[in-house]
Enzyme design. Structure first.
Site, mmCIF file in Angstrom:
data_model
loop_
_atom_site.group_PDB
_atom_site.id
_atom_site.type_symbol
_atom_site.label_atom_id
_atom_site.label_comp_id
_atom_site.label_asym_id
_atom_site.label_seq_id
_atom_site.Cartn_x
_atom_site.Cartn_y
_atom_site.Cartn_z
ATOM 1 C CB THR A 125 28.529 5.741 -33.151
ATOM 2 O OG1 THR A 125 27.497 5.937 -32.309
ATOM 3 C CG2 THR A 125 28.312 5.563 -34.564
ATOM 4 C CE LYS A 150 24.754 6.077 -37.604
ATOM 5 N NZ LYS A 150 23.652 6.541 -37.358
ATOM 6 C CG ASP A 175 21.469 3.448 -37.750
ATOM 7 O OD1 ASP A 175 20.643 3.191 -38.490
ATOM 8 O OD2 ASP A 175 21.850 4.431 -37.146
ATOM 9 C CD GLU A 201 19.202 3.910 -34.694
ATOM 10 O OE1 GLU A 201 19.046 5.101 -34.845
ATOM 11 O OE2 GLU A 201 20.349 3.388 -33.989
ATOM 12 C CG ASP A 224 16.675 7.333 -36.366
ATOM 13 O OD1 ASP A 224 15.989 8.257 -35.896
ATOM 14 O OD2 ASP A 224 18.079 7.244 -36.656
ATOM 15 C CE LYS A 246 18.532 10.122 -33.824
ATOM 16 N NZ LYS A 246 19.122 9.951 -35.463
ATOM 17 C CG ASP A 298 28.193 8.271 -29.912
ATOM 18 O OD1 ASP A 298 27.283 8.857 -30.383
ATOM 19 O OD2 ASP A 298 28.849 7.595 -30.487
#
Length: 332
Positions: A125, A150, A175, A201, A224, A246, A298
């Site tokens: 990421t 991101k 994302d 995402e 998400d 998650k 990660d």
């Protein structure tokens, strides 16, 4: 035989600030649960997330509220009935899995009937920064199999272009963490396709995603924040092509495995994700990740110092923790 519960707050400073569209983190704050029965001890970790109204103190209080239940032999099903999905239940559920495996002298994978954990490609990421700074980070990981960027609302096009220019080969997840609106996706669709974005995402707020149905098929879009448990799948159908599972949202390995299995059966692609956490949060997630289309585990790589014996990354390939760390016998 009676069990004994311990619950505490652990904080892991990060090696660099972790910036997303809704804020910045400088430490991973987790709740660590251990459950001892005789000579065996299982442990688990949860990451309370403010976006879902969770706090460290609130999670600890929720676990303390079921202390008697746990210490007098509660099963994972009992805990699922006594606690809502979330980080607190995740820590307890994973600790019970670990304890059960150790008492049986086997692995959690064997106990659950899940294929054993193997090394797998996991996203690296890149947090929000200036396009130039993001490109500099991307140069150092340009050969990994999968990158995740991101982005925010205003600078996304430049951020994506800067990373893609120096990392042309990895698969790419973008994302925005709910910072866009449906119109932004439509406007940016030519750019996203030109930059070969593999997955977008949760671009829009979870409660404002009705318009995603109009974009179905234009680009893969992953839920998400809009997804927690199997109960959410009906609402997501037709809006999202993928779902991000998650453990801290589902409330542990038990529901995460069930959710991933049902999501695939209903035609969703599966992404296995995580919060910024230690390897104790990643070890159980890796069991579910084996069948995922995208893996983003990660979290521990952001820590200045992880728990000893944790996961290892080699060029975007994540290897499981050492035997005995979580879910496996020490001699495995």
């Amino acid at each position: 035989m009676r069990r004994f519960l311990t619950v505490r707050h652990d904080a892991f400073p990060l090696r660099a600030p972790f910036r997303i569209a809704r804020g910045v983190k400088t430490a991973a704050d987790v709740v660590t649960v251990t459950i001892r029965q005789g000579d065996a001890q299982g442990w688990g970790e949860g990451v309370p997330y403010p976006r879902y109204g969770e706090t460290i103190d609130g999670a600890i209080a929720a676990i303390e509220a079921v202390r008697a239940l746990i210490e007098h032999g509660a099963t994972r099903a009992d805990i699922a009935g006594a606690m809502p999905a979330g980080a607190a239940r995740n820590a307890v559920d994973c600790a019970l899995w670990d304890l059960e495996a150790r008492l049986a002298g086997t692995s959690v994978a064997t106990l659950a009937g899940i294929p054993p954990v193997a090394a797998l490609a996991s996203a690296i990421t890149i947090g929000i920064d200036t396009p130039q700074a993001m490109a500099q980070v991307a140069r150092g990981v340009a050969r990994v199999p999968l990158l995740k960027i991101k982005v925010d609302r205003e600078g996304a096009a430049d951020q994506i272009a800067a990373v893609r220019a120096v990392a042309p080969t990895p698969r790419l997840i973008v994302d925005p963490n709910e910072s866009w609106r449906v119109g932004d996706i439509a406007d940016r669709l030519p750019m996203l396709l030109a930059q070969r974005v593999d997955l977008l995402e949760q671009p829009v707020p979870a409660g404002e995603d009705e318009g995603l149905a109009d974009l179905a098929g234009a680009i893969p879009i992953c839920a998400d924040e809009a997804l927690h448990t199997r109960a959410d799948l009906d609402r997501l159908a037709g809006r999202y092509s993928h779902v991000n599972v998650k453990l801290d949202k589902t409330g542990g390995l038990t529901e995460a495995w069930a959710l991933a299995t049902e999501a695939r059966a209903r035609g969703f692609g599966v992404m296995m994700g995580c919060m910024v956490c230690s390897s104790l949060g990643i070890a159980p997630a890796m069991l579910v990740a084996g069948g995922a289309d995208f893996v983003d585990l990660d979290g521990p790589l952001w820590l200045a110092t992880d728990r000893p014996g944790g996961v290892r990354d080699d060029g975007g390939i994540l290897s499981p923790p050492q035997p005995g760390f979580w879910g496996t016998p020490a001699c495995a």
